[in-house]
Design a protein around this motif. Sequence first.
Motif, PDB file in Angstrom:
ATOM      1  N   VAL A  43      53.075 -56.041 -51.256  1.00  0.00           N
ATOM      2  CA  VAL A  43      52.320 -57.300 -51.211  1.00  0.00           C
ATOM      3  C   VAL A  43      52.268 -58.025 -49.577  1.00  0.00           C
ATOM      4  CG1 VAL A  43      51.439 -59.712 -52.094  1.00  0.00           C
ATOM      5  CG2 VAL A  43      52.148 -57.520 -53.478  1.00  0.00           C
ATOM      6  N   SER A  44      53.702 -57.940 -49.304  1.00  0.00           N
ATOM      7  CA  SER A  44      53.895 -58.802 -48.220  1.00  0.00           C
ATOM      8  C   SER A  44      53.727 -57.919 -46.774  1.00  0.00           C
ATOM      9  CB  SER A  44      55.344 -59.414 -48.104  1.00  0.00           C
ATOM     10  OG  SER A  44      56.190 -58.367 -48.253  1.00  0.00           O
ATOM     11  N   ALA A  45      53.377 -56.669 -46.795  1.00  0.00           N
ATOM     12  CA  ALA A  45      53.355 -55.811 -45.802  1.00  0.00           C
ATOM     13  C   ALA A  45      52.383 -56.072 -44.888  1.00  0.00           C
ATOM     14  CB  ALA A  45      53.093 -54.133 -46.312  1.00  0.00           C
ATOM     15  N   THR A  46      52.462 -55.863 -43.675  1.00  0.00           N
ATOM     16  CA  THR A  46      51.279 -56.068 -42.637  1.00  0.00           C
ATOM     17  C   THR A  46      51.006 -54.605 -42.153  1.00  0.00           C
ATOM     18  OG1 THR A  46      51.987 -58.253 -41.908  1.00  0.00           O
ATOM     19  CG2 THR A  46      50.620 -56.943 -40.486  1.00  0.00           C
ATOM     20  N   VAL A  47      49.947 -54.007 -42.416  1.00  0.00           N
ATOM     21  CA  VAL A  47      49.850 -52.599 -42.360  1.00  0.00           C
ATOM     22  C   VAL A  47      48.723 -52.443 -41.323  1.00  0.00           C
ATOM     23  CG1 VAL A  47      49.990 -52.326 -44.868  1.00  0.00           C
ATOM     24  CG2 VAL A  47      47.633 -52.613 -43.819  1.00  0.00           C
ATOM     25  N   PRO A  48      48.833 -50.941 -40.940  1.00  0.00           N
ATOM     26  CA  PRO A  48      47.615 -50.685 -39.721  1.00  0.00           C
ATOM     27  C   PRO A  48      46.478 -50.647 -40.282  1.00  0.00           C
ATOM     28  CG  PRO A  48      49.656 -49.114 -40.182  1.00  0.00           C
ATOM     29  CD  PRO A  48      49.670 -49.943 -40.878  1.00  0.00           C
ATOM     30  N   ALA A  49      45.622 -50.604 -39.374  1.00  0.00           N
ATOM     31  CA  ALA A  49      43.956 -50.541 -39.755  1.00  0.00           C
ATOM     32  C   ALA A  49      43.164 -49.498 -38.848  1.00  0.00           C
ATOM     33  CB  ALA A  49      43.282 -51.926 -39.605  1.00  0.00           C
ATOM     34  N   VAL A  50      42.352 -48.758 -39.541  1.00  0.00           N
ATOM     35  CA  VAL A  50      41.426 -47.915 -39.215  1.00  0.00           C
ATOM     36  C   VAL A  50      39.981 -48.397 -39.220  1.00  0.00           C
ATOM     37  CG1 VAL A  50      40.396 -45.625 -39.440  1.00  0.00           C
ATOM     38  CG2 VAL A  50      42.945 -45.809 -39.983  1.00  0.00           C
ATOM     39  N   TYR A  51      39.206 -48.676 -38.310  1.00  0.00           N
ATOM     40  CA  TYR A  51      38.039 -49.373 -38.085  1.00  0.00           C
ATOM     41  C   TYR A  51      37.097 -48.188 -37.987  1.00  0.00           C
ATOM     42  CZ  TYR A  51      33.981 -52.094 -36.895  1.00  0.00           C
ATOM     43  OH  TYR A  51      32.780 -52.667 -36.574  1.00  0.00           O
ATOM     44  N   TYR A  52      36.224 -48.000 -38.923  1.00  0.00           N
ATOM     45  CA  TYR A  52      35.378 -46.525 -39.305  1.00  0.00           C
ATOM     46  C   TYR A  52      34.117 -46.897 -39.109  1.00  0.00           C
ATOM     47  CZ  TYR A  52      33.932 -42.273 -41.526  1.00  0.00           C
ATOM     48  OH  TYR A  52      33.214 -41.101 -41.987  1.00  0.00           O
ATOM     49  N   MET A  53      33.405 -45.821 -38.406  1.00  0.00           N
ATOM     50  CA  MET A  53      31.923 -45.939 -38.257  1.00  0.00           C
ATOM     51  C   MET A  53      31.485 -44.414 -38.665  1.00  0.00           C
ATOM     52  SD  MET A  53      32.519 -47.325 -34.589  1.00  0.00           S
ATOM     53  CE  MET A  53      34.266 -47.183 -34.850  1.00  0.00           C
ATOM     54  N   ASN A 110      44.404 -32.065 -42.595  1.00  0.00           N
ATOM     55  CA  ASN A 110      45.724 -32.139 -42.653  1.00  0.00           C
ATOM     56  C   ASN A 110      46.213 -32.802 -41.135  1.00  0.00           C
ATOM     57  OD1 ASN A 110      46.306 -31.448 -45.141  1.00  0.00           O
ATOM     58  ND2 ASN A 110      46.455 -29.193 -44.497  1.00  0.00           N
ATOM     59  N   ASP A 111      45.425 -32.079 -40.137  1.00  0.00           N
ATOM     60  CA  ASP A 111      45.632 -32.549 -38.802  1.00  0.00           C
ATOM     61  C   ASP A 111      45.333 -34.015 -38.294  1.00  0.00           C
ATOM     62  OD1 ASP A 111      46.970 -29.917 -38.313  1.00  0.00           O
ATOM     63  OD2 ASP A 111      45.214 -29.154 -37.159  1.00  0.00           O
ATOM     64  N   ARG A 112      43.962 -34.407 -38.953  1.00  0.00           N
ATOM     65  CA  ARG A 112      43.916 -35.913 -38.823  1.00  0.00           C
ATOM     66  C   ARG A 112      44.991 -36.714 -39.357  1.00  0.00           C
ATOM     67  NH1 ARG A 112      38.172 -34.825 -41.396  1.00  0.00           N
ATOM     68  NH2 ARG A 112      37.347 -33.230 -39.883  1.00  0.00           N
ATOM     69  N   VAL A 113      45.511 -36.373 -40.602  1.00  0.00           N
ATOM     70  CA  VAL A 113      46.375 -37.235 -41.051  1.00  0.00           C
ATOM     71  C   VAL A 113      47.685 -37.193 -40.468  1.00  0.00           C
ATOM     72  CG1 VAL A 113      47.941 -37.628 -43.244  1.00  0.00           C
ATOM     73  CG2 VAL A 113      45.619 -36.946 -43.564  1.00  0.00           C
ATOM     74  N   ALA A 114      47.910 -35.977 -39.783  1.00  0.00           N
ATOM     75  CA  ALA A 114      49.207 -35.928 -38.906  1.00  0.00           C
ATOM     76  C   ALA A 114      49.068 -36.818 -37.953  1.00  0.00           C
ATOM     77  CB  ALA A 114      49.497 -34.494 -38.610  1.00  0.00           C
ATOM     78  N   TRP A 115      48.152 -36.733 -37.195  1.00  0.00           N
ATOM     79  CA  TRP A 115      47.734 -37.252 -35.856  1.00  0.00           C
ATOM     80  C   TRP A 115      47.583 -39.113 -36.147  1.00  0.00           C
ATOM     81  CZ3 TRP A 115      44.128 -41.130 -34.459  1.00  0.00           C
ATOM     82  CH2 TRP A 115      44.095 -41.507 -33.072  1.00  0.00           C
ATOM     83  N   LEU A 116      46.964 -39.643 -37.153  1.00  0.00           N
ATOM     84  CA  LEU A 116      47.254 -40.711 -37.443  1.00  0.00           C
ATOM     85  C   LEU A 116      48.631 -41.296 -37.903  1.00  0.00           C
ATOM     86  CD1 LEU A 116      43.951 -41.693 -40.003  1.00  0.00           C
ATOM     87  CD2 LEU A 116      44.828 -42.681 -37.969  1.00  0.00           C
ATOM     88  N   ARG A 117      49.373 -40.453 -38.702  1.00  0.00           N
ATOM     89  CA  ARG A 117      50.757 -40.832 -38.826  1.00  0.00           C
ATOM     90  C   ARG A 117      51.498 -40.967 -37.865  1.00  0.00           C
ATOM     91  NH1 ARG A 117      51.625 -37.261 -42.356  1.00  0.00           N
ATOM     92  NH2 ARG A 117      51.649 -38.388 -44.254  1.00  0.00           N
ATOM     93  N   ARG A 118      51.532 -40.050 -36.754  1.00  0.00           N
ATOM     94  CA  ARG A 118      52.015 -40.169 -35.346  1.00  0.00           C
ATOM     95  C   ARG A 118      51.767 -41.512 -34.820  1.00  0.00           C
ATOM     96  NH1 ARG A 118      50.717 -34.816 -35.095  1.00  0.00           N
ATOM     97  NH2 ARG A 118      49.293 -34.954 -33.413  1.00  0.00           N
ATOM     98  N   THR A 119      50.519 -41.745 -34.764  1.00  0.00           N
ATOM     99  CA  THR A 119      49.726 -42.863 -33.883  1.00  0.00           C
ATOM    100  C   THR A 119      50.125 -44.166 -34.464  1.00  0.00           C
ATOM    101  OG1 THR A 119      48.090 -41.232 -33.247  1.00  0.00           O
ATOM    102  CG2 THR A 119      47.470 -43.680 -32.736  1.00  0.00           C
ATOM    103  N   VAL A 120      50.043 -44.380 -35.691  1.00  0.00           N
ATOM    104  CA  VAL A 120      50.206 -45.880 -36.279  1.00  0.00           C
ATOM    105  C   VAL A 120      51.603 -45.731 -37.156  1.00  0.00           C
ATOM    106  CG1 VAL A 120      47.845 -46.002 -36.626  1.00  0.00           C
ATOM    107  CG2 VAL A 120      48.943 -45.371 -38.554  1.00  0.00           C
ATOM    108  N   GLY A 121      51.861 -44.848 -37.578  1.00  0.00           N
ATOM    109  CA  GLY A 121      53.263 -44.787 -38.261  1.00  0.00           C
ATOM    110  C   GLY A 121      52.862 -45.124 -39.672  1.00  0.00           C
ATOM    111  N   PRO A 122      53.877 -44.702 -40.560  1.00  0.00           N
ATOM    112  CA  PRO A 122      53.585 -44.745 -42.292  1.00  0.00           C
ATOM    113  C   PRO A 122      54.050 -46.342 -42.517  1.00  0.00           C
ATOM    114  CG  PRO A 122      55.718 -43.686 -41.386  1.00  0.00           C
ATOM    115  CD  PRO A 122      55.067 -43.877 -40.431  1.00  0.00           C
ATOM    116  N   THR A 123      53.511 -46.738 -43.514  1.00  0.00           N
ATOM    117  CA  THR A 123      53.353 -47.851 -44.280  1.00  0.00           C
ATOM    118  C   THR A 123      54.155 -47.835 -45.362  1.00  0.00           C
ATOM    119  OG1 THR A 123      51.538 -48.983 -42.956  1.00  0.00           O
ATOM    120  CG2 THR A 123      52.348 -50.066 -44.944  1.00  0.00           C
ATOM    121  N   LEU A 124      53.714 -46.941 -46.250  1.00  0.00           N
ATOM    122  CA  LEU A 124      54.282 -46.867 -47.642  1.00  0.00           C
ATOM    123  C   LEU A 124      55.645 -46.153 -47.520  1.00  0.00           C
ATOM    124  CD1 LEU A 124      51.039 -45.345 -49.443  1.00  0.00           C
ATOM    125  CD2 LEU A 124      51.726 -47.725 -49.273  1.00  0.00           C
TER     126      LEU A 124
END
Length: 331
Positions: free
Chosen positions: A87-97, A316-330
């Motif tokens: 609940v108290s976490a500040t998480v990364p955001a993806v702004y999607y179009m 899978n590759d998109r998720v991997a890139w996002l993980r490297r870019t924003v870092g995991p939160t969970l």
Amino acid sequence: MKTGAEAGPADRPPYDPELVAVLDAMLPNGAVSMTLDAIEGARSRSALPDMEEMLSGRTVSHRTVAVARAGAPDLILSVLSSTAAPVSATVPAVYYMHSGGMILGHRLMGLDSCLRWIEELGVTVVSVEYRLAPEDPYPAALNDCRDGYLWMHAHARELGIDTTRTVVAGKSAGAGLAAGLALQLRDDGHPAPIGQLLCYPMLDDRDASASCRQFEGAVVWDRQSNRVGWEAYLGDRRGSAEVPVYAAPGRAEDLSGLPPAYIEAGSAEVFRDEDVAYASGLWAAGVQAELHVWPGAFHSFDSFAPHAELSRAAENDRVAWLRRTVGPTLP
């Protein structure tokens, strides 16, 4: 006899065999090009989904936000967040179009990928309902995307997002808008995202590449459909020297100072060459870019054939890139 999926110029790269079956089932009579007269009917077949049904059994919450603006219609945004994040976490955001060739679609289209990002990485996704052409030509859609992005940053504390870990993302036309938004944010001095996730982006109105010529009369989104989308968005300016780089980022000569990008396309689609050229332009400007050209993939292959091997590899590759870019939160 050739099927609709197999027909085409001899020098056209072949479709992936697994995807051919999907195309033949989808389009048994071959390709159907978009026309201006067909836009209304195509929109009527793309209704907003039932979000309660879409999110059933998922650890994702959804709310709709209406942002009042002076001199423009209220801007509608969907905010999707992980219910598993602390609940108290500040998480990364993806702004999607969303996708749709500048003429079709809505903010909830293509969210399957986003749901996986939310559940696996804990990001919050903000998806924007931008105005469509030809009723609202450039710069209406880009202005909407910019306003939504700046609203997200201004309301970061309320949304529980970390403004130093935001990514702009999109598919097809939405990816083109994401690239244009990144250019505009850079030039206007607004807070920059730390990455661009560009899935088969629609970047160049000039209709001059080899892949444009190869995929005249192709399936899903061919050269003629692409012309219709750009003409609806740009009007008589399409193909002229008067087109701003924010409208068609493939025209941009200065790509320096942009955030790192993930760019993908299919080898068997009209956007292939402009997407490869954009990645090359980023590298030449000293910007990091990860490029994937999926062999035998047609435009929006992952949306039409989500269970195909290429589609699963791409996600899978998109998720991997996002993980490297924003870092995991969970945890």
